[in-house]
Design an enzyme around this catalytic site. Structure first.
Site, PDB file in Angstrom:
ATOM      1  N   ARG A  54       0.858  -1.182   0.000  1.00  0.00           N
ATOM      2  CA  ARG A  54       0.000   0.000   0.000  1.00  0.00           C
ATOM      3  C   ARG A  54       0.896   1.233   0.000  1.00  0.00           C
ATOM      4  O   ARG A  54       2.008   1.212   0.524  1.00  0.00           O
ATOM      5  CB  ARG A  54      -0.932   0.007   1.216  1.00  0.00           C
TER       6      ARG A  54
ATOM      7  N   GLU B  53      -2.926   8.287  -3.565  1.00  0.00           N
ATOM      8  CA  GLU B  53      -3.306   7.453  -4.695  1.00  0.00           C
ATOM      9  C   GLU B  53      -4.741   7.778  -5.086  1.00  0.00           C
ATOM     10  O   GLU B  53      -5.622   7.742  -4.229  1.00  0.00           O
ATOM     11  CB  GLU B  53      -3.189   5.968  -4.328  1.00  0.00           C
TER      12      GLU B  53
ATOM     13  N   HIS C 190      -1.453   0.874  -9.870  1.00  0.00           N
ATOM     14  CA  HIS C 190      -2.081  -0.166  -9.054  1.00  0.00           C
ATOM     15  C   HIS C 190      -2.677  -1.261  -9.942  1.00  0.00           C
ATOM     16  O   HIS C 190      -3.865  -1.605  -9.834  1.00  0.00           O
ATOM     17  CB  HIS C 190      -3.158   0.431  -8.145  1.00  0.00           C
TER      18      HIS C 190
END
Length: 305
Positions: A218, A247, A266
């Site tokens: 993450r 993000e 991602h």
């Protein structure tokens, strides 16, 4: 014996495939009010889950779709059995790690941006030292994928138990030592209060000057400002990030312009790639639920993953 009643909620693009997966496992898809189990289909809508559980007073087991559940941990309780997608996406994410490692070490960040024939750069992964933070399914898959490269692998995990194919396994107190001699550092951790910001200025300073950092965990595992400073100063070889903080990474952010930084949005496991894998997990867990067997991907409510 009647098939168990299992709800698949909320209504979203994943729902039809997951409903089929429930049926394939031997379950019957019903409304939450009739269900004894729930397959949650939309990780981006945690605000809807409490209402579904309230409607489904008989729900005993909840299957969450992703391995990372940090946006749902506040909803965990001891009134339900909770499972998630631990290990479901390990293979594609490990493949992505390998791609990023090779691209980083071989200078693809510089070469892809170049406008002329540039001087040679790059290092071999072959025989290299790899340190992985996290000892879960991604790490297990990555260790197997790295076998042909004859890498010397160190894994840092909460409980430093031996792992097949790993030279040494260490605990959190050995973080900086584990970073110091690595050619590649891979972050593949669950996000918890203990792991948030684990890669900070001190950790980056502990890394070798040529080492590449790869983050598929993450974004908040890495202190972004500290990483920008390290990359700008050239104090580490580079970073390859499939996740960022913030993000999505905003347009114009400094990370976009650094030659020693590779960014993918991602996509270590895309929703489309992962749906079939998740459906297989749902089918298997429904089968196990019916048989009274241990479910795959159990969540530790205390640890939050």
């Amino acid at each position: 014996m009647e098939p168990p009643c299992i709800a698949v909620e909320p209504d979203c693009w994943r729902r039809p495939a997951l409903a089929d997966a429930v049926i394939a496992g031997g379950g019957r898809v019903t409304a939450p009010s009739e269900a004894e189990a729930l397959v949650w289909a939309e990780p981006a809508a945690p605000e809807l889950l409490p209402g579904v559980l309230e409607d489904g007073a008989g729900i005993e087991w909840v299957q969450l779709p992703y391995a990372g559940i940090e946006n749902l941990t506040h909803l965990l309780d001891r009134d339900h059995r909770w499972t998630c997608g631990k290990g479901v996406y390990a293979e594609p994410v490990a493949e992505h790690v390998l791609m990023l490692a090779l691209a980083g070490l071989r200078g693809m960040g510089s070469f892809a941006r170049a406008q002329n024939w540039s001087p040679p750069e790059g290092r071999n992964l072959l025989g290299g030292r790899v340190t992985v933070l996290g000892g879960g399914g991604i790490t297990e898959s990555l260790v197997r994928l790295l076998e042909p490269w004859d890498c010397r692998i160190t894994v840092l995990r909460r409980h430093p138990l031996p792992m097949d194919g790993v030279e040494r396994v260490v605990g959190p107190e050995s973080l900086h030592d584990a970073l110091s001699d690595a050619d590649v550092v891979v972050v593949a951790l669950a996000l918890t209060p203990e792991t948030t910001g684990i890669i900070d200025a001190a950790a980056l300073n502990a890394m070798a000057a040529h080492a590449w950092l790869i983050n598929v965990g993450r974004g908040r595992h890495v202190v972004t400002d500290d990483l920008v400073e390290a990359l700008s100063a050239g104090s580490i070889g580079g970073a390859a990030l499939d996740v960022t903080d913030p993000e999505p990474l905003p347009e114009g952010h400094r990370l976009w312009s650094l030659d020693n930084c590779l960014i993918t949005p991602h996509v270590g496991n895309t929703p489309e790639m992962g749906l079939k894998l998740l459906a297989n997990r749902v089918t298997e867990n429904v089968r196990r639920y019916i048989a009274g067997q241990e479910l795959l991907g159990p969540i530790d409510v205390d640890l939050g993953y």
